[in-house]
Design an enzyme around this catalytic site. Structure first.
Site, PDB file in Angstrom:
ATOM      1  N   GLU A 429      29.151  31.874  31.274  1.00 53.68           N
ATOM      2  CA  GLU A 429      30.188  32.175  32.253  1.00 53.68           C
ATOM      3  C   GLU A 429      29.839  31.530  33.599  1.00 53.68           C
ATOM      4  OE1 GLU A 429      30.315  36.347  33.052  1.00 53.68           O
ATOM      5  OE2 GLU A 429      31.707  36.140  34.712  1.00 53.68           O
ATOM      6  N   ASP A 502      27.884  37.611  32.607  1.00 54.36           N
ATOM      7  CA  ASP A 502      27.289  38.547  33.565  1.00 54.36           C
ATOM      8  C   ASP A 502      27.370  39.975  33.045  1.00 54.36           C
ATOM      9  OD1 ASP A 502      26.803  36.512  35.285  1.00 54.36           O
ATOM     10  OD2 ASP A 502      28.542  36.871  36.575  1.00 54.36           O
ATOM     11  N   ASP A 504      28.580  42.598  34.203  1.00 51.19           N
ATOM     12  CA  ASP A 504      29.517  43.391  35.004  1.00 51.19           C
ATOM     13  C   ASP A 504      30.865  43.434  34.296  1.00 51.19           C
ATOM     14  OD1 ASP A 504      30.594  40.916  35.357  1.00 51.19           O
ATOM     15  OD2 ASP A 504      30.166  40.763  37.495  1.00 51.19           O
ATOM     16  N   ASP A 506      33.750  41.932  34.832  1.00 48.35           N
ATOM     17  CA  ASP A 506      34.327  40.621  34.538  1.00 48.35           C
ATOM     18  C   ASP A 506      33.622  39.978  33.358  1.00 48.35           C
ATOM     19  OD1 ASP A 506      36.282  40.636  36.355  1.00 48.35           O
ATOM     20  OD2 ASP A 506      35.317  39.266  37.794  1.00 48.35           O
TER      21      ASP A 506
END
Ligand code: 0RA
Length: 650
Positions: A429, A502, A504, A506
Site C-alpha cells: 500500500e 498499514d 489501520d 484504511d
C-alpha cells in the site's frame, strides 16, 4: 488394561494400537491437515461428523457442542451410542476399538454415507490420540458406560457408571487438545459456529446447539428449509430475481439436493458438498450440474423463442451462471477425493446422476413456472451482452499490452530469479512504503508492486470497468496468470503473493478490496495456498540501545512487564510505560526505514505471514459480499460484531 487377559491376539492388537496412535502423534498434520488453529478446530468437526452420520442413518436429531470452562470441548448426540459389547475380532469393547484403532471410527457396515477421505473422516481415534485426555460416555440399553484415555491410551476399562433414562441413547465425548501437539489450543466460537451453521443447513432435520462457557455465547442452528434457507442466507444482501428453485432426487443410491436462485450480482456463487464436506475444488457433481443447467436453460429458451433471432447472441455456460447462487449437496457411498487439497470429487458416475436429475426436474420446473423461466433467460441474455462488452474492453487493454506479463508494469520492482516456487510478490500500500520495501527487500527472490490509494471495489463494478483500472491491470500482469475464467494459477510468476498494508482502518479496507478482487477473479491462487498477509509490527519499544517490536497488544504488554519485573524500571509514567522506556505505535509502513521493514516484516527468517485459506468458501463469500456489497445494515452489524478483531487505529 492388558492384565488378566491371556489372549495373544489381544497383545498383538495392543501393539498395533500403540503404533497407530504413535504414528498420529508423530505426524499429526498427515491426519488433520495442520497443527494450527485449523487442525485444532478439525478435531471438533471430526467428532461432530460422527454424530451427523448417526443423523443421516436416521437415529439422531440433536448435536450439542460445548466449549468448557477448562478449554476442553464436549460433543453430545442422541444417536444409538457407540456399541460397547466385545468386538468379535479385537476382543475388547467396541467402544475401545472405535476410540483407539485408526479408521475404526465409522460404522461397521458399508451402506451408510460415512464421510471418508479428505481431511475429515479420519476417525475419532485421531482426536483421542491428539488429546491430553479424553472421556467418552455412552447411553445405551438403559445404561451409561464410560471410558477415559490419555493421549489415546485407555486409562480405565469400559465401565458402567449409572442407569440411563428410559429410551435415552447417545454419545458424549469430551476432549482436551494436547498442548504438546497444537500451537494453539483455544477454540474460537465463531469458527466453530460457522461450520455448525453450514452443517445445520445441509442437514435440515438436525438441531445443532453450540455453547461457549468461557465467552458466554450460545447459538442454536436448525433450518427446516435446509438448502433453500442456505441460499437465502448467502443472498441476504443481494436481490434475488425469483423464488429459490429446489431440486431433489436420487439415482443409483446417490441422493442429490440442489437449491439455487439468480440475483442482481455479476459473479457466481456455487457451493458444492459431498457427504457434508465442502468440495472447494468442485468435481463431477459440479460438472453434472453446470452441464444440465446450460443445456436445459438453452433448450427452454429456444423452445419458447425467448432469444430474438435478430440478436445474434450465443449464450455460453458462463452466461447461465452470472448472478447465480447455488448450493449442491450429494451423498456418495464411496467418494474419491482428488485435487491439491483433496476437495474435488472424482467419482465419474456422479456426473451423470446429477446431470439426469437436474435435467429432468429443472425442465419440469420451468414448464410449471414460465415467469421464472423468462426472468432467468433475460438475465442470461444481459450477461451475454455484458460479456461481449467485457471482451471488447479486454481486447482494448490487451492491445495496449496492459494485461500480459510480457509487458510488466513500470512500477513493479521484479526479483532477479525466475523460479516461481521460490519467489514472492509483495503488493504494498502506497508509494512511500513501496519505496522502503524496494530498498529493504532481498531482490533475488522478492518483487515489490506498490499500489496507489484504493483499488476498485470489484463487488460493485462491472467487469469492463474493473479491467480498465490501472492498479488492477498492474496486479494482473505482474502475477501473469490471466484473469477470471482464464486464470491458471500454475502460470503465476510467484509462489507467494503477500499483501502488505498499514495496520489501520484504511489498510484493512485496502486489504479487503485486494482479497475480494483475488477471491472473485483469481480464486485458484487462494485455493492453492499462494496468498498471504504480511504482519507488520504495531509497536516499537526502546530501552537504551535495545529495540523490541510487538505485533499485538498482548506482546506489547509482555515486553513492558518484562522491563518492570526485571526491576529495571519500577516507576511508570501515566501511559503505563516504565520510565526510561519509550514506545511508539506505528501509524503506517512508511514510518519504518528499509532495514526495519526487512527485519520485522519481510525477512523469511524472522517475519510472520498469515496464509489466507477458505475454510468455508460460503462464509468467505458472505463476508466479502457483506463487507463490499450494497447493503449497509448487514455491513454495520458485521463490523460491530468483529470490531474486536479489526485493527482500528487509536
Ligand atoms: C459404530 C457403530 C454404530 C454407531 C457408532 C459407531 C457411533 C459413533 C459415534 C460417535 C459419536 N456419536 C456416535 N454415535 C454412534 C452403530 C450402532 C448400532 O448398530 O447400534
Amino acid at each position: 488394561m492388558a492384565k488378566g487377559n491371556n489372549n495373544s491376539n489381544y497383545t498383538a492388537t495392543n501393539i498395533n494400537v500403540l503404533k497407530g496412535l504413535e504414528a498420529v502423534r508423530k505426524r499429526p498434520a498427515m491426519y488433520i491437515g495442520d497443527i494450527g488453529a485449523r487442525g485444532l478446530h478439525h478435531l471438533v468437526s471430526e467428532v461432530v461428523d460422527n454424530s451427523i452420520d448417526e443423523a443421516l442413518a436416521g437415529y439422531n436429531d440433536t448435536v450439542m457442542i460445548t466449549i468448557n470452562k477448562d478449554g476442553s470441548v464436549t460433543v453430545e448426540d442422541k444417536g444409538r451410542g457407540i456399541p460397547v459389547d466385545i468386538h468379535p475380532v479385537e476382543k475388547v469393547s467396541a467402544l475401545q476399538v472405535v476410540m483407539t484403532v485408526l479408521h475404526a471410527g465409522g460404522k461397521f457396515d458399508k451402506d451408510s454415507y460415512k464421510v471418508s477421505g479428505g481431511l475429515h473422516g479420519v476417525g475419532v481415534s485421531v482426536v483421542n490420540a491428539l488429546s491430553e485426555w479424553c472421556k467418552v460416555e455412552v447411553y445405551r440399553d438403559g445404561k451409561i458406560y464410560s471410558q477415559e484415555y490419555e493421549r489415546g491410551i485407555p486409562k480405565t476399562k469400559v465401565v458402567e457408571i449409572g442407569k440411563a433414562k428410559k429410551n435415552q441413547t447417545g454419545t458424549r465425548t469430551t476432549f482436551m487438545p494436547d498442548s504438546e501437539i497444537f500451537k494453539v489450543t483455544k477454540f474460537n466460537f465463531d469458527t466453530l459456529a460457522a461450520r455448525m451453521r453450514e452443517l445445520a443447513y445441509l442437514n435440515k432435520d438436525v438441531t445443532i446447539i453450540i455453547k461457549d462457557e468461557i465467552e458466554e455465547e450460545e447459538e442454536t442452528f436448525h433450518f427446516k428449509g435446509g438448502l433453500i434457507e442456505f441460499v437465502k442466507y448467502l443472498d441476504e444482501t443481494r436481490n434475488p430475481l425469483h423464488k429459490c428453485v429446489y431440486i431433489e432426487g436420487e439415482r443409483d443410491n446417490t441422493p442429490v439436493e440442489i437449491a439455487f436462485e439468480y440475483n442482481n450480482a455479476y459473479s457466481d456463487n456455487i457451493h458444492s458438498y459431498v457427504n457434508n464436506i465442502n468440495t472447494h475444488e468442485g468435481g463431477t457433481h459440479l460438472v453434472g450440474f453446470k452441464t444440465a443447467l446450460t443445456r436445459t436453460l438453452n433448450n427452454y429458451a429456444q423452445k419458447n423463442k425467448l432469444i430474438k433471432d435478430n440478436k445474434k447472441i450465443n449464450l455460453t455456460g458462463d452466461d447461465f451462471r452470472e448472478g447465480l447462487t447455488a448450493v449442491i449437496s450429494v451423498k456418495v457411498l464411496e467418494p474419491q477425493f482428488e485435487g491439491q487439497t483433496k476437495t474435488k470429487l472424482g467419482n465419474s458416475e456422479v456426473k451423470s446422476v446429477v446431470e439426469t436429475i437436474v435435467g429432468e426436474k429443472l425442465a419440469e420446473y420451468l414448464e410449471e413456472h414460465p415467469s421464472v423461466g423468462k426472468k432467468i433467460i433475460e438475465k442470461c441474455l444481459r450477461a451475454a451482452e455484458a460479456r461481449e462488452a467485457a471482451r471488447k474492453a479486454r481486447d482494448l487493454v490487451r492491445r495496449k499490452n496492459a494485461l500480459d506479463s510480457m509487458h510488466l508494469p513500470g512500477k513493479l520492482a521484479d526479483c532477479s530469479i525466475n523460479e516461481p516456487e521460490h519467489s514472492e510478490l509483495y503488493i504494498v500500500e502506497g508509494d512511500s512504503a513501496g519505496g522502503s520495501a524496494k530498498q529493504g527487500r532481498d531482490r533475488r527472490f522478492q518483487a515489490i508492486l506498490p499500489l496507489k490509494g484504493k483499488i476498485l471495489n470489484v463487488e460493485k463494478a462491472k467487469i469492463n470497468k474493473v479491467l480498465e483500472n490501472a492498479e488492477i491491470q498492474a496486479i494482473i500482469s505482474a502475477i501473469g496468470a490471466g484473469i477470471g475464467p482464464d486464470f491458471n494459477h500454475e502460470k503465476a510468476r510467484y509462489g507467494k503473493i503477500i499483501i502488505m498494508t498499514d495496520a489501520d482502518v484504511d489498510g484493512s479496507h485496502i486489504r479487503t478490496l485486494l482479497l475480494t478482487f483475488i477471491y472473485r477473479q483469481m480464486k485458484e491462487l487462494i485455493d492453492s495456498g499462494k496468498v498471504y498477509i504480511a504482519q507488520p509490527p504495531l509497536y516499537k519499544i526502546k530501552k537504551g540501545k535495545e529495540e523490541f517490536y510487538a505485533y499485538d497488544d498482548d506482546e506489547r504488554d509482555k515486553i513492558l512487564s518484562r522491563f518492570k519485573s526485571n526491576g529495571e524500571s519500577n516507576e511508570v509514567d501515566e501511559s503505563g510505560t516504565p520510565k526510561g522506556v519509550s514506545m511508539s505505535r506505528y501509524k503506517g509502513l512508511g514510518e519504518m526505514n528499509p532495514e526495519q521493514l526487512w527485519e520485522t516484516t519481510m525477512n523469511p527468517e524472522t517475519r510472520t505471514v498469515l496464509q489466507v485459506n477458505l475454510e468455508s468458501a460460503a462464509a468467505a463469500d458472505k463476508m466479502f459480499e457483506t463487507l463490499m456489497g450494497d447493503a449497509v445494515e448487514p455491513r454495520r452489524a458485521f463490523i460491530e460484531k468483529h470490531a474486536k478483531y479489526a485493527n482500528i487505529d487509536i
